[in-house]
Design a protein around this motif. Sequence first.
Motif, PDB file in Angstrom:
ATOM      1  N   VAL A   1       0.820  -1.221   0.000  1.00  0.00           N
ATOM      2  CA  VAL A   1       0.000   0.000   0.000  1.00  0.00           C
ATOM      3  C   VAL A   1       0.849   1.264   0.000  1.00  0.00           C
ATOM      4  CG1 VAL A   1      -1.644   1.336   1.378  1.00  0.00           C
ATOM      5  CG2 VAL A   1      -1.976  -1.111   1.089  1.00  0.00           C
ATOM      6  N   LEU A   2       1.915   1.287   0.786  1.00  0.00           N
ATOM      7  CA  LEU A   2       2.648   2.539   0.980  1.00  0.00           C
ATOM      8  C   LEU A   2       3.707   2.822  -0.085  1.00  0.00           C
ATOM      9  CD1 LEU A   2       3.005   2.517   4.869  1.00  0.00           C
ATOM     10  CD2 LEU A   2       1.346   3.731   3.462  1.00  0.00           C
ATOM     11  N   VAL A   3       4.273   1.810  -0.701  1.00  0.00           N
ATOM     12  CA  VAL A   3       5.307   2.060  -1.717  1.00  0.00           C
ATOM     13  C   VAL A   3       4.749   2.804  -2.936  1.00  0.00           C
ATOM     14  CG1 VAL A   3       6.855   0.906  -3.356  1.00  0.00           C
ATOM     15  CG2 VAL A   3       6.902   0.281  -0.959  1.00  0.00           C
ATOM     16  N   PRO A   4       3.600   2.427  -3.483  1.00  0.00           N
ATOM     17  CA  PRO A   4       3.066   3.225  -4.605  1.00  0.00           C
ATOM     18  C   PRO A   4       2.740   4.669  -4.205  1.00  0.00           C
ATOM     19  CG  PRO A   4       1.989   1.102  -4.548  1.00  0.00           C
ATOM     20  CD  PRO A   4       2.803   1.212  -3.297  1.00  0.00           C
ATOM     21  N   GLN A   5       2.267   4.871  -2.975  1.00  0.00           N
ATOM     22  CA  GLN A   5       1.983   6.240  -2.525  1.00  0.00           C
ATOM     23  C   GLN A   5       3.273   7.049  -2.400  1.00  0.00           C
ATOM     24  OE1 GLN A   5      -0.303   5.956   1.061  1.00  0.00           O
ATOM     25  NE2 GLN A   5      -2.161   5.396  -0.028  1.00  0.00           N
ATOM     26  N   LEU A   6       4.332   6.414  -1.916  1.00  0.00           N
ATOM     27  CA  LEU A   6       5.623   7.088  -1.815  1.00  0.00           C
ATOM     28  C   LEU A   6       6.158   7.428  -3.206  1.00  0.00           C
ATOM     29  CD1 LEU A   6       7.958   8.035  -0.020  1.00  0.00           C
ATOM     30  CD2 LEU A   6       8.911   5.738  -0.248  1.00  0.00           C
ATOM     31  N   ALA A   7       6.023   6.499  -4.145  1.00  0.00           N
ATOM     32  CA  ALA A   7       6.480   6.756  -5.517  1.00  0.00           C
ATOM     33  C   ALA A   7       5.710   7.926  -6.134  1.00  0.00           C
ATOM     34  CB  ALA A   7       6.311   5.502  -6.366  1.00  0.00           C
ATOM     35  N   GLU A   8       4.426   8.021  -5.838  1.00  0.00           N
ATOM     36  CA  GLU A   8       3.631   9.144  -6.350  1.00  0.00           C
ATOM     37  C   GLU A   8       4.128  10.466  -5.785  1.00  0.00           C
ATOM     38  OE1 GLU A   8      -1.049  10.459  -6.772  1.00  0.00           O
ATOM     39  OE2 GLU A   8      -0.495   8.967  -5.273  1.00  0.00           O
ATOM     40  N   GLN A   9       4.410  10.503  -4.494  1.00  0.00           N
ATOM     41  CA  GLN A   9       4.884  11.732  -3.869  1.00  0.00           C
ATOM     42  C   GLN A   9       6.275  12.136  -4.369  1.00  0.00           C
ATOM     43  OE1 GLN A   9       3.027  13.772  -1.994  1.00  0.00           O
ATOM     44  NE2 GLN A   9       1.382  12.325  -2.410  1.00  0.00           N
ATOM     45  N   LEU A  10       7.115  11.134  -4.648  1.00  0.00           N
ATOM     46  CA  LEU A  10       8.470  11.433  -5.119  1.00  0.00           C
ATOM     47  C   LEU A  10       8.500  11.920  -6.563  1.00  0.00           C
ATOM     48  CD1 LEU A  10      10.512   8.516  -3.533  1.00  0.00           C
ATOM     49  CD2 LEU A  10      10.499  10.916  -2.857  1.00  0.00           C
ATOM     50  N   THR A  11       7.518  11.569  -7.360  1.00  0.00           N
ATOM     51  CA  THR A  11       7.505  12.007  -8.766  1.00  0.00           C
ATOM     52  C   THR A  11       6.667  13.257  -8.994  1.00  0.00           C
ATOM     53  OG1 THR A  11       5.676  10.508  -9.293  1.00  0.00           O
ATOM     54  CG2 THR A  11       7.909   9.676  -9.638  1.00  0.00           C
ATOM     55  N   LYS A  12       6.107  13.847  -7.943  1.00  0.00           N
ATOM     56  CA  LYS A  12       5.296  15.056  -8.091  1.00  0.00           C
ATOM     57  C   LYS A  12       6.104  16.330  -8.370  1.00  0.00           C
ATOM     58  CE  LYS A  12       0.874  14.419  -5.845  1.00  0.00           C
ATOM     59  NZ  LYS A  12       0.021  14.770  -4.725  1.00  0.00           N
ATOM     60  N   PRO A  13       7.283  16.531  -7.778  1.00  0.00           N
ATOM     61  CA  PRO A  13       8.003  17.797  -8.021  1.00  0.00           C
ATOM     62  C   PRO A  13       8.246  18.028  -9.518  1.00  0.00           C
ATOM     63  CG  PRO A  13       9.029  16.619  -6.218  1.00  0.00           C
ATOM     64  CD  PRO A  13       7.998  15.709  -6.810  1.00  0.00           C
ATOM     65  N   ALA A  14       8.212  19.304  -9.918  1.00  0.00           N
ATOM     66  CA  ALA A  14       8.279  19.663 -11.342  1.00  0.00           C
ATOM     67  C   ALA A  14       9.560  19.155 -12.011  1.00  0.00           C
ATOM     68  CB  ALA A  14       8.167  21.171 -11.499  1.00  0.00           C
ATOM     69  N   GLY A  15      10.692  19.272 -11.344  1.00  0.00           N
ATOM     70  CA  GLY A  15      11.962  18.841 -11.940  1.00  0.00           C
ATOM     71  C   GLY A  15      11.989  17.344 -12.215  1.00  0.00           C
ATOM     72  N   ILE A  16      11.500  16.582 -11.298  1.00  0.00           N
ATOM     73  CA  ILE A  16      11.478  15.126 -11.476  1.00  0.00           C
ATOM     74  C   ILE A  16      10.404  14.734 -12.480  1.00  0.00           C
ATOM     75  CG2 ILE A  16      11.073  12.931 -10.304  1.00  0.00           C
ATOM     76  CD1 ILE A  16      12.264  14.201  -7.787  1.00  0.00           C
ATOM     77  N   ALA A  17       9.261  15.417 -12.428  1.00  0.00           N
ATOM     78  CA  ALA A  17       8.160  15.090 -13.343  1.00  0.00           C
ATOM     79  C   ALA A  17       8.552  15.350 -14.796  1.00  0.00           C
ATOM     80  CB  ALA A  17       6.924  15.897 -12.976  1.00  0.00           C
ATOM     81  N   GLN A  18       9.375  16.386 -15.048  1.00  0.00           N
ATOM     82  CA  GLN A  18       9.807  16.675 -16.415  1.00  0.00           C
ATOM     83  C   GLN A  18      10.733  15.589 -16.950  1.00  0.00           C
ATOM     84  OE1 GLN A  18      11.594  20.513 -16.201  1.00  0.00           O
ATOM     85  NE2 GLN A  18       9.638  21.617 -16.291  1.00  0.00           N
ATOM     86  N   ARG A  19      11.568  15.038 -16.076  1.00  0.00           N
ATOM     87  CA  ARG A  19      12.542  14.041 -16.535  1.00  0.00           C
ATOM     88  C   ARG A  19      11.962  12.628 -16.608  1.00  0.00           C
ATOM     89  NH1 ARG A  19      18.294  15.866 -15.351  1.00  0.00           N
ATOM     90  NH2 ARG A  19      17.991  18.013 -14.724  1.00  0.00           N
ATOM     91  N   THR A  20      11.195  12.254 -15.613  1.00  0.00           N
ATOM     92  CA  THR A  20      10.721  10.866 -15.549  1.00  0.00           C
ATOM     93  C   THR A  20       9.229  10.719 -15.792  1.00  0.00           C
ATOM     94  OG1 THR A  20      10.322  10.991 -13.169  1.00  0.00           O
ATOM     95  CG2 THR A  20      12.503  10.257 -13.876  1.00  0.00           C
ATOM     96  N   GLY A  21       8.493  11.789 -15.723  1.00  0.00           N
ATOM     97  CA  GLY A  21       7.038  11.702 -15.809  1.00  0.00           C
ATOM     98  C   GLY A  21       6.467  11.504 -14.405  1.00  0.00           C
ATOM     99  N   THR A  22       5.176  11.572 -14.298  1.00  0.00           N
ATOM    100  CA  THR A  22       4.557  11.409 -12.982  1.00  0.00           C
ATOM    101  C   THR A  22       3.976  10.003 -12.856  1.00  0.00           C
ATOM    102  OG1 THR A  22       2.468  12.284 -13.788  1.00  0.00           O
ATOM    103  CG2 THR A  22       3.973  13.853 -12.752  1.00  0.00           C
ATOM    104  N   PHE A  23       3.919   9.564 -11.626  1.00  0.00           N
ATOM    105  CA  PHE A  23       3.332   8.261 -11.317  1.00  0.00           C
ATOM    106  C   PHE A  23       2.087   8.508 -10.490  1.00  0.00           C
ATOM    107  CE2 PHE A  23       2.815   4.707  -8.329  1.00  0.00           C
ATOM    108  CZ  PHE A  23       2.684   3.668  -9.222  1.00  0.00           C
ATOM    109  N   THR A  24       0.988   7.887 -10.859  1.00  0.00           N
ATOM    110  CA  THR A  24      -0.248   7.995 -10.100  1.00  0.00           C
ATOM    111  C   THR A  24      -0.504   6.662  -9.415  1.00  0.00           C
ATOM    112  OG1 THR A  24      -1.124   9.543 -11.722  1.00  0.00           O
ATOM    113  CG2 THR A  24      -2.708   8.536 -10.219  1.00  0.00           C
ATOM    114  N   SER A  25      -0.590   6.716  -8.097  1.00  0.00           N
ATOM    115  CA  SER A  25      -0.789   5.498  -7.313  1.00  0.00           C
ATOM    116  C   SER A  25      -2.185   4.928  -7.572  1.00  0.00           C
ATOM    117  CB  SER A  25      -0.624   5.789  -5.827  1.00  0.00           C
ATOM    118  OG  SER A  25      -0.941   4.656  -5.069  1.00  0.00           O
TER     119      SER A  25
END
Length: 112
Positions: free
Chosen positions: A52-76
Motif C-alpha cells: 500500500v505505501l510504496v506506490p503512494q511514496l512513488a507518487e509523492q516522489l515524482t510530483k516535483p516539477a523537476g522530477i516530473a519533467q525528466r521521468t514523468g509522474t506516477f499515479t498510485s
Amino acid sequence: MRPLIAYTFRRSLSGRVMETAFLALSRGIAHPALSRAIGLLSLCVLAAALVVLVPQLAEQLTKPAGIAQRTGTFTSPIDVPAWGNIAIGVATLAAGAERALRLRLSHLLDSA
C-alpha cells in the motif's frame, strides 16, 4: 504443574537441554501455535503495508516539477485516506517491533 526449567534441570545432565528449555521459556514458546500465529500476522501486516505505501511514496516522489519533467509522474492506483495511512503506520510499527524482537531472540543468532 512443575515449572519447565525445574523439570528439565532435574531430568537432564546435559547443559544443552537445560539451555534449550530456558530459551524456550524466555521466548514465550510455551504456546508455540500462538507465537507462530502472531509472527504470521505481523509478517502479513508488513507485506500489506509495503504493497500500500510504496506506490503512494512513488507518487509523492515524482510530483516535483523537476522530477516530473525528466521521468514523468506516477499515479498510485491505491488511494487511502489520511486516517488509513495513520492506521497502517501504527500497525507497521507494531509488526516491525514484534519482528525485530523475534529476530533478536533467535536461537540461530544466540548459538553463534
